[in-house]
Design an enzyme around this catalytic site. Structure first.
Site, short mmCIF file in Angstrom:
data_model
loop_
_atom_site.label_atom_id
_atom_site.label_comp_id
_atom_site.label_asym_id
_atom_site.label_seq_id
_atom_site.Cartn_x
_atom_site.Cartn_y
_atom_site.Cartn_z
N LYS A 53 0.84 -1.20 0.00
CA LYS A 53 0.00 0.00 0.00
C LYS A 53 0.88 1.26 0.00
O LYS A 53 0.69 2.17 -0.79
CB LYS A 53 -0.92 -0.03 1.23
CG LYS A 53 -1.82 1.17 1.34
CD LYS A 53 -2.80 1.02 2.48
CE LYS A 53 -3.51 2.34 2.73
NZ LYS A 53 -4.45 2.29 3.82
N GLU A 78 10.66 -4.64 4.22
CA GLU A 78 10.73 -6.06 3.82
C GLU A 78 10.39 -6.20 2.33
O GLU A 78 11.09 -6.86 1.57
CB GLU A 78 9.74 -6.90 4.63
CG GLU A 78 10.05 -7.04 6.10
CD GLU A 78 9.36 -6.00 6.96
OE1 GLU A 78 9.08 -4.88 6.45
OE2 GLU A 78 9.10 -6.30 8.15
N GLY A 114 -4.79 -1.96 4.90
CA GLY A 114 -4.02 -3.12 4.44
C GLY A 114 -4.70 -4.45 4.73
O GLY A 114 -4.83 -5.32 3.87
N ARG A 115 -5.16 -4.63 5.96
CA ARG A 115 -5.74 -5.92 6.35
C ARG A 115 -7.16 -6.12 5.82
O ARG A 115 -7.77 -7.15 6.06
CB ARG A 115 -5.67 -6.09 7.87
CG ARG A 115 -6.29 -4.95 8.66
CD ARG A 115 -5.87 -5.02 10.13
NE ARG A 115 -6.35 -3.88 10.90
CZ ARG A 115 -5.71 -2.72 11.01
NH1 ARG A 115 -4.57 -2.52 10.36
NH2 ARG A 115 -6.20 -1.75 11.76
N GLU A 138 -4.51 -6.64 14.92
CA GLU A 138 -4.04 -5.32 14.50
C GLU A 138 -5.18 -4.30 14.59
O GLU A 138 -4.95 -3.12 14.80
CB GLU A 138 -3.48 -5.38 13.06
CG GLU A 138 -2.59 -4.20 12.72
CD GLU A 138 -1.76 -4.40 11.45
OE1 GLU A 138 -0.56 -4.71 11.54
OE2 GLU A 138 -2.32 -4.26 10.34
N HIS A 169 -4.27 -33.18 17.61
CA HIS A 169 -3.12 -34.00 17.99
C HIS A 169 -1.97 -33.13 18.46
O HIS A 169 -0.83 -33.59 18.50
CB HIS A 169 -2.70 -34.88 16.80
CG HIS A 169 -3.81 -35.80 16.37
ND1 HIS A 169 -4.00 -37.04 16.95
CD2 HIS A 169 -4.82 -35.63 15.49
CE1 HIS A 169 -5.08 -37.60 16.40
NE2 HIS A 169 -5.60 -36.76 15.53
N LYS A 205 9.42 -0.65 14.09
CA LYS A 205 9.97 -0.29 12.77
C LYS A 205 11.06 0.78 12.93
O LYS A 205 12.11 0.72 12.31
CB LYS A 205 8.87 0.27 11.86
CG LYS A 205 7.93 -0.78 11.31
CD LYS A 205 6.97 -0.11 10.31
CE LYS A 205 5.82 -1.02 9.95
NZ LYS A 205 4.81 -0.39 9.11
#
Ligand code: F6P
Length: 537
Positions: free
Chosen positions: A197, A203, A255-256, A341, A372, A501
């Site tokens: 965005k 990253e 973003g999410r 978030e 399990h 950040k």
């Protein structure tokens, strides 16, 4: 949020056996569930009674949910700390009316970009656009957080519909991620989509530059083989991505919440534009339901209220998301970002400190695998973990219906076991049947007791189609919104990710050995020294 009446009801409910609620109300399964279309949300295996539900629903009116919901859909700037509207719903408003932000209808732009995505996706799928070495065999999406988790989740979920090129996702700045991904690919027949965005995320930009160098070194053509998805069109241009390969979206898409728009491009390339449209239509159908249904009939509202009951009223710190659907294996990770978030905040919209707990920890794994691994704690640990099961009535493999029936039986067995439990008397009986006696019988029996009365909900859907996936994702988005409104927080900013950040930026030159660690705390300095010592060996 006024929780006192609910706290009183909660202390009464503490001793209420969920199983007993079914005995007193034979219609409980029906009256404590909500549905829309073919989706069914069953919250009857909780301690919510009629009285509790009334008190929970009263919270919606008290918080002005009605007007907050209208404000969101109408494009008001409800993301107050960033001064932005919240309009991911416009991305799936396929045949709805105009949606205005600052007096301008955003729909023409939304539909235009969607159409450009469709054309591009079909060109990639059909081989009309190619790489330096021929039609694209592989697509690599480079993005992180909301620019990764949604498409990854949806790509897995829709694998029965995947008939386009192979898809790969690179998110982590750890070089292992991109190295392991690119190693298997042909640089002349790979399309790289850089999804960010902001187009500044360290990253993503680091991985994008590495991918570009790999492509150039391998005879590919980044001019033809890169596309971008972003709100920062100046930055995509500066990176050298041709304008016709850039798919933009506005700042009112968080973003999410972005999988519905250009961030969903890799999914569209994988499954085709028709299937992607069906996904959008599923989301839109949930929007229509959310806008029209009374609170008690509303699936997102009831899902949110169950969440409030378990977290803010009863104090359970986490919630497990347990899809009995292998193709939803990345759904818990997706929900982690969506919920944590959005609602992991301790300051209310008005700047005051929140006096009630924020949203819970969200975690999970698909069933039956989780059974399990961690279900031991869910059944017998000291903490109560409300569980959110989800399962399809039918799988995609007609030749393997016996698998699906086992899956379904296991899902239903778990929620029943959590509710029913096993008493000491029943455990003793079992040990006696095994021939144990006296102290040994007693000791062994105690290990086999299940406290029971542990709450869970179950979301059932006919089959995991693109439409159903759209419904489920929009359902949870609205759930998060409702919870945020009741908490009085802003669900659409994420200031909590900033400090880390900033510190990573300041640590960069120290880790590179260009600056000293003076001024850093002792632990950080010692850890840097360890890394430097070992890499220099
Ligand atoms: O799409 P972008 O701008 O690269 O951001 C990626 C992610 O980073 C975050 O800002 C958090 O660091 C998320 O909210 C977002 O989804």
């Amino acid at each position: 949020m006024q929780l006192n009446p609910l706290k009183t009801l909660a202390s009464d409910a503490q001793d209420e056996a969920i199983l007993g609620l079914f005995e007193t109300d034979p219609n409980r399964a029906r009256s404590f569930s909500a549905s829309t279309g073919d989706l069914l949300f069953d919250y009857s295996k909780t301690q919510i009674t009629d009285e509790v539900r009334k008190a929970l629903i009263a919270l919606c009116d008290e918080a002005g949910l009605d007007s907050r919901r209208a404000a969101m859909f109408d494009g008001e700037k409800i993301n107050e700390t960033e001064g932005r509207a919240v309009l991911h719903t416009a991305l799936r408003n396929l045949d709805g009316g105009p949606v205005e932000v600052d007096g301008l209808d955003v729909m023409p732009d939304v539909l235009d970009t969607l159409q450009r995505m469709r054309v591009f996706a079909e060109e990639v799928r059909g081989g009309a656009v190619t790489g330096a070495g021929g039609p694209f065999t592989d697509v690599v999406n480079i993005g992180i957080g909301g620019s990764d988790l949604g498409p990854v989740m949806a790509t897995h979920a829709l694998s029965p519909y995947h008939d386009g090129p192979r898809l790969h996702y690179v998110s982590n700045v750890d070089g292992a991620h991109i190295a392991d991904t690119l190693r298997q690919l042909d640089p002349t027949r790979t399309l790289v989509i850089v999804a960010s965005k902001t187009f500044t995320t360290i990253e993503t930009m680091t991985n994008a530059r590495t991918a570009r160098a790999w492509m150039e070194d391998g005879g590919g053509d980044p001019g033809k083989q890169f596309a971008a998805v972003s709100s920062a069109l100046d930055k995509t241009q500066a990176f050298g991505i041709p304008q016709e390969r850039v798919f933009g979206f506005a700042d009112w898409v968080g973003g999410r919440y972005s999988v519905w728009g250009p961030v969903g491009l890799p999914v569209m390339i994988a499954v085709g534009s028709n299937a992607f449209d069906a996904f959008l239509r599923g989301g839109q159908a949930m929007d229509v339901h959310f806008r029209a249904a009374d609170w008690v009939e509303s699936m997102p509202v009831m899902l949110a209220l169950v969440g409030i009951w378990h977290r803010q009223v009863l104090g359970h710190a986490s919630r497990a998301v347990l899809p009995y659907d292998q193709r939803l294996l990345r759904l818990p990770a997706y929900f982690q970002q969506l919920e944590m978030e959005s609602n992991g905040k301790s300051v209310a919209m008005d700047g005051n400190t929140l006096t009630i707990p924020s949203g819970p920890v969200v975690w999970g794994e698909p069933g039956t695998n989780g059974q399990h691994a961690f279900y031991q704690l869910i059944h017998q640990g000291t903490d109560v973990i409300p569980c959110e099961f989800m399962v399809a009535a039918e799988g995609h493999e007609p030749e393997l219906t016996h698998h699906h029936r086992l899956l379904l039986a296991n899902c239903l067995a778990q929620s029943e076991a959590l509710m029913r439990g096993r008493s000491l008397g029943e455990a003793r009986q079992r040990m006696a049947e095994k021939g144990l006696e006296g102290d040994e019988l007693e000791r062994q029996a105690r290990h086999r007791v299940f406290p029971g009365n542990r709450p869970s909900t179950t979301l059932m859907y006919p089959m995991l189609t693109p439409f159903v996936l759209g419904q489920i994702i929009a359902l949870y988005e609205h759930r998060v919104f409702v919870e945020g409104v009741l908490l009085g927080i802003n669900s659409f900013d994420q200031w909590g990710v900033e400090l880390g950040k900033e510190l990573a930026t300041s640590l960069g030159p120290i880790v590179d050995g260009e600056e000293s660690a003076t001024g850093k705390d002792g632990s950080t300095a010692a850890l840097v020294a360890y890394a430097m010592r070992h890499r220099d060996q």
